[in-house]
Design a protein around this motif. Structure first.
Motif, PDB file in Angstrom:
ATOM      1  N   VAL A  83       0.840  -1.203   0.000  1.00 34.26           N
ATOM      2  CA  VAL A  83       0.000   0.000   0.000  1.00 34.26           C
ATOM      3  C   VAL A  83       0.873   1.250   0.000  1.00 34.26           C
ATOM      4  O   VAL A  83       0.610   2.213  -0.738  1.00 34.26           O
ATOM      5  N   LEU A  84       1.924   1.232   0.822  1.00 33.00           N
ATOM      6  CA  LEU A  84       2.819   2.386   0.919  1.00 33.00           C
ATOM      7  C   LEU A  84       3.513   2.654  -0.406  1.00 33.00           C
ATOM      8  O   LEU A  84       3.623   3.809  -0.840  1.00 33.00           O
ATOM      9  N   VAL A  85       3.974   1.605  -1.075  1.00 33.96           N
ATOM     10  CA  VAL A  85       4.669   1.770  -2.348  1.00 33.96           C
ATOM     11  C   VAL A  85       3.700   2.219  -3.438  1.00 33.96           C
ATOM     12  O   VAL A  85       4.014   3.109  -4.248  1.00 33.96           O
ATOM     13  N   THR A  86       2.507   1.628  -3.452  1.00 35.14           N
ATOM     14  CA  THR A  86       1.538   1.919  -4.499  1.00 35.14           C
ATOM     15  C   THR A  86       1.033   3.354  -4.438  1.00 35.14           C
ATOM     16  O   THR A  86       0.915   4.037  -5.459  1.00 35.14           O
ATOM     17  N   TYR A  87       0.731   3.833  -3.235  1.00 33.46           N
ATOM     18  CA  TYR A  87       0.091   5.149  -3.095  1.00 33.46           C
ATOM     19  C   TYR A  87       1.039   6.236  -2.576  1.00 33.46           C
ATOM     20  O   TYR A  87       0.678   7.412  -2.609  1.00 33.46           O
ATOM     21  N   GLY A  88       2.212   5.844  -2.105  1.00 31.00           N
ATOM     22  CA  GLY A  88       3.132   6.842  -1.565  1.00 31.00           C
ATOM     23  C   GLY A  88       3.617   7.827  -2.613  1.00 31.00           C
ATOM     24  O   GLY A  88       3.815   9.014  -2.324  1.00 31.00           O
ATOM     25  N   ARG A 160      -6.286  12.201 -10.803  1.00 30.77           N
ATOM     26  CA  ARG A 160      -4.912  12.580 -11.110  1.00 30.77           C
ATOM     27  C   ARG A 160      -4.664  12.705 -12.606  1.00 30.77           C
ATOM     28  O   ARG A 160      -3.715  13.357 -13.030  1.00 30.77           O
ATOM     29  N   VAL A 161      -5.494  12.074 -13.404  1.00 27.43           N
ATOM     30  CA  VAL A 161      -5.334  12.116 -14.849  1.00 27.43           C
ATOM     31  C   VAL A 161      -6.645  11.646 -15.478  1.00 27.43           C
ATOM     32  O   VAL A 161      -7.413  10.916 -14.842  1.00 27.43           O
ATOM     33  N   SER A 162      -6.905  12.065 -16.713  1.00 25.46           N
ATOM     34  CA  SER A 162      -8.111  11.631 -17.400  1.00 25.46           C
ATOM     35  C   SER A 162      -7.965  10.191 -17.869  1.00 25.46           C
ATOM     36  O   SER A 162      -6.864   9.628 -17.880  1.00 25.46           O
ATOM     37  N   THR A 163      -9.071   9.600 -18.288  1.00 23.04           N
ATOM     38  CA  THR A 163      -9.035   8.220 -18.783  1.00 23.04           C
ATOM     39  C   THR A 163      -8.151   8.104 -20.020  1.00 23.04           C
ATOM     40  O   THR A 163      -7.368   7.154 -20.154  1.00 23.04           O
ATOM     41  N   ASP A 164      -8.264   9.065 -20.936  1.00 20.19           N
ATOM     42  CA  ASP A 164      -7.434   9.037 -22.143  1.00 20.19           C
ATOM     43  C   ASP A 164      -5.952   9.149 -21.783  1.00 20.19           C
ATOM     44  O   ASP A 164      -5.106   8.469 -22.382  1.00 20.19           O
ATOM     45  N   GLY A 165      -5.631  10.006 -20.814  1.00 18.80           N
ATOM     46  CA  GLY A 165      -4.241  10.141 -20.403  1.00 18.80           C
ATOM     47  C   GLY A 165      -3.703   8.869 -19.772  1.00 18.80           C
ATOM     48  O   GLY A 165      -2.563   8.474 -20.000  1.00 18.80           O
ATOM     49  N   GLU A 166      -4.544   8.221 -18.976  1.00 15.01           N
ATOM     50  CA  GLU A 166      -4.132   6.969 -18.344  1.00 15.01           C
ATOM     51  C   GLU A 166      -3.883   5.893 -19.391  1.00 15.01           C
ATOM     52  O   GLU A 166      -2.934   5.106 -19.278  1.00 15.01           O
ATOM     53  N   ILE A 167      -4.736   5.844 -20.411  1.00 12.54           N
ATOM     54  CA  ILE A 167      -4.554   4.858 -21.488  1.00 12.54           C
ATOM     55  C   ILE A 167      -3.243   5.123 -22.231  1.00 12.54           C
ATOM     56  O   ILE A 167      -2.497   4.195 -22.558  1.00 12.54           O
ATOM     57  N   ALA A 168      -2.945   6.402 -22.480  1.00 17.28           N
ATOM     58  CA  ALA A 168      -1.700   6.756 -23.172  1.00 17.28           C
ATOM     59  C   ALA A 168      -0.480   6.323 -22.363  1.00 17.28           C
ATOM     60  O   ALA A 168       0.510   5.842 -22.923  1.00 17.28           O
ATOM     61  N   MET A 169      -0.545   6.457 -21.035  1.00 14.97           N
ATOM     62  CA  MET A 169       0.565   6.032 -20.188  1.00 14.97           C
ATOM     63  C   MET A 169       0.724   4.514 -20.216  1.00 14.97           C
ATOM     64  O   MET A 169       1.853   3.991 -20.258  1.00 14.97           O
ATOM     65  N   GLN A 171      -0.114   2.519 -22.639  1.00  8.52           N
ATOM     66  CA  GLN A 171       0.413   2.139 -23.948  1.00  8.52           C
ATOM     67  C   GLN A 171       1.907   2.413 -24.046  1.00  8.52           C
ATOM     68  O   GLN A 171       2.630   1.703 -24.747  1.00  8.52           O
ATOM     69  N   ALA A 172       2.369   3.452 -23.318  1.00  6.12           N
ATOM     70  CA  ALA A 172       3.805   3.774 -23.314  1.00  6.12           C
ATOM     71  C   ALA A 172       4.559   3.010 -22.229  1.00  6.12           C
ATOM     72  O   ALA A 172       5.767   3.206 -22.068  1.00  6.12           O
ATOM     73  N   HIS A 173       3.842   2.144 -21.483  1.00 10.41           N
ATOM     74  CA  HIS A 173       4.432   1.360 -20.386  1.00 10.41           C
ATOM     75  C   HIS A 173       5.084   2.279 -19.351  1.00 10.41           C
ATOM     76  O   HIS A 173       6.151   1.960 -18.795  1.00 10.41           O
ATOM     77  N   ALA A 174       4.447   3.432 -19.116  1.00 10.63           N
ATOM     78  CA  ALA A 174       4.932   4.381 -18.113  1.00 10.63           C
ATOM     79  C   ALA A 174       4.137   4.176 -16.835  1.00 10.63           C
ATOM     80  O   ALA A 174       3.009   4.652 -16.704  1.00 10.63           O
ATOM     81  N   THR A 175       4.707   3.432 -15.909  1.00 15.83           N
ATOM     82  CA  THR A 175       3.973   3.043 -14.692  1.00 15.83           C
ATOM     83  C   THR A 175       4.812   3.289 -13.442  1.00 15.83           C
ATOM     84  O   THR A 175       4.824   2.464 -12.527  1.00 15.83           O
ATOM     85  N   SER A 176       5.506   4.409 -13.386  1.00 16.12           N
ATOM     86  CA  SER A 176       6.343   4.695 -12.217  1.00 16.12           C
ATOM     87  C   SER A 176       5.519   5.105 -10.999  1.00 16.12           C
ATOM     88  O   SER A 176       5.993   5.023  -9.871  1.00 16.12           O
ATOM     89  N   GLY A 177       4.279   5.556 -11.227  1.00  6.54           N
ATOM     90  CA  GLY A 177       3.443   6.041 -10.135  1.00  6.54           C
ATOM     91  C   GLY A 177       3.478   7.545  -9.999  1.00  6.54           C
ATOM     92  O   GLY A 177       2.593   8.145  -9.394  1.00  6.54           O
ATOM     93  N   PHE A 178       4.513   8.188 -10.558  1.00 11.13           N
ATOM     94  CA  PHE A 178       4.596   9.649 -10.586  1.00 11.13           C
ATOM     95  C   PHE A 178       3.989  10.118 -11.907  1.00 11.13           C
ATOM     96  O   PHE A 178       4.598   9.950 -12.969  1.00 11.13           O
ATOM     97  N   MET A 179       2.800  10.698 -11.845  1.00  7.61           N
ATOM     98  CA  MET A 179       2.036  10.988 -13.049  1.00  7.61           C
ATOM     99  C   MET A 179       2.768  11.911 -14.009  1.00  7.61           C
ATOM    100  O   MET A 179       2.737  11.710 -15.224  1.00  7.61           O
ATOM    101  N   LEU A 180       3.424  12.934 -13.479  1.00  5.41           N
ATOM    102  CA  LEU A 180       4.105  13.873 -14.363  1.00  5.41           C
ATOM    103  C   LEU A 180       5.263  13.190 -15.086  1.00  5.41           C
ATOM    104  O   LEU A 180       5.470  13.411 -16.286  1.00  5.41           O
ATOM    105  N   VAL A 181       6.001  12.367 -14.371  1.00  6.87           N
ATOM    106  CA  VAL A 181       7.104  11.619 -14.992  1.00  6.87           C
ATOM    107  C   VAL A 181       6.566  10.682 -16.070  1.00  6.87           C
ATOM    108  O   VAL A 181       7.100  10.602 -17.190  1.00  6.87           O
ATOM    109  N   ASP A 182       5.489   9.967 -15.744  1.00  7.81           N
ATOM    110  CA  ASP A 182       4.895   9.046 -16.708  1.00  7.81           C
ATOM    111  C   ASP A 182       4.339   9.797 -17.916  1.00  7.81           C
ATOM    112  O   ASP A 182       4.421   9.306 -19.055  1.00  7.81           O
TER     113      ASP A 182
END
Length: 331
Positions: A83-88, A160-169, A171-182
């Motif tokens: 939980v800490l890693v996922t949401y921290g 934190r992000v729209s559905t379209d933005g989440e789909i784009a992330m 597709q780019a395999h950007a899953t660091s958890g930091f939305m701006l970085v992704d």
């Protein structure tokens, strides 16, 4: 030497959290007391070891925390560390945004208040600083949502992000958890804009809390600096007042800000609980509110203990930075 002080600080904080959580009884009874039969409840309590002496539980808990094991949540059966890693990352990202907002608003306005000291702009800015600090963060968040999201429709209401933005992330395999970085990793500017738009309101609501503190600190310290001998000497040489503020007085006035940042971390973490709940920003604060409603004290204990550790480590780092910036500071 000062680094070693983190150990007793964390020990005291973790112990306090443990005692407060146990003061309500065992976590399983608190979370599942009305949903299990007495026999099932007793079995779960025994399996978890909550029927053992409190001192034995405490020693086992300290040992587990030292190994990085904060237990397993009762409501969704997940390791607290997961939980800490996922949401921290979400809470850390929001805190960084809030500090940026506080600095961008508080420091220039504090300099402006010092420049117009004892005149009407100074009085107005000081009143605004008091309002910013005294306004409950959830009320500021609701007001911002009402004006900029519902009324004007300029910014998103929540998330934190729209559905379209989440789909784009994804597709780019950007899953660091930091939305701006992704968002940057997707290579699509509209995703970055989307993330920043979602962050604007919660960051402002949380940042205003600290901006009021920064404004008053910068004002007070700049006025003190403007009365120093070297500033008087520059003034006697014909240096304009605006030049004195921008070239001579602002840097020494920022030194207390560095120290206050460490003290404000705890306030930001507390404010994050209300901010994340108001904007459905799914970070540790949002999850903490959910676990409190579910009376999942194992999860609450783990999250609060982590926040305590973060505050202690941050204060240590701030002390180091303050010593590097100001040679007069020694530890």
């Amino acid at each position: 030497m000062r680094f070693l002080l983190i150990i007793p600080t964390v020990f005291i904080l973790v112990t306090t959290v443990f005692v407060l959580m146990r003061a309500t009884g065992d976590p399983i009874t608190a979370a599942l007391g009305g949903r299990l039969t007495p026999d099932q409840l007793a079995e779960r309590i025994h399996a978890a070891g909550y029927d053992r002496p409190i001192l034995v539980q405490y020693v086992d808990y300290l040992g587990a925390v030292a190994r990085g094991d904060f237990g397993t949540t009762l409501s969704d059966n997940r390791p607290v560390t997961q939980v800490l890693v996922t949401y921290g990352s979400a809470t850390l990202e929001l805190a960084v945004y809030a500090v940026i907002v506080a600095i961008v608003l508080g420091v220039p306005l504090g300099m402006l208040a010092a420049y117009f000291r004892d005149r009407w702009p100074d009085a107005v800015l000081r009143i605004l600083a008091i309002f910013a600090y005294a306004t409950p963060v959830f009320f500021a968040g609701l007001l911002l949502k009402l004006v900029f999201a519902v009324g004007l429709g300029w910014l998103p209401v929540a998330g934190r992000v729209s559905t379209d933005g989440e789909i784009a992330m994804q597709q780019a395999h950007a899953t660091s958890g930091f939305m701006l970085v992704d968002a940057i990793r997707t290579g699509q500017p509209w995703v970055v804009v989307d993330v920043l738009q979602h962050a604007a309101l919660p960051a402002t609501a949380l940042g205003l809390l600290t901006a009021g503190v920064f404004l008053r600190l910068v004002r007070t310290n700049m006025i003190g600096t403007l009365g120093r001998e070297y500033v008087d000497a520059a003034r006697s040489r014909g240096v304009r007042e605006r030049r004195l503020v921008t070239a001579h007085a602002w840097r020494p006035a920022l030194i207390p800000i560095i120290t206050v940042v460490g003290l404000q971390v705890a306030m930001l973490l507390v404010g994050a609980v209300l901010t994340e709940t108001t904007f459905e920003w799914r970070g540790l604060g949002f999850q903490l509110a959910q676990y409190l409603q579910a009376r999942d004290f194992v999860a609450v204990q783990g999250i609060v203990a982590l926040m305590a550790v973060v505050v202690a480590v941050t204060n240590f780092l701030v002390d180091i930075v303050a010593a590097l910036v100001d040679p007069r500071v020694r530890y």
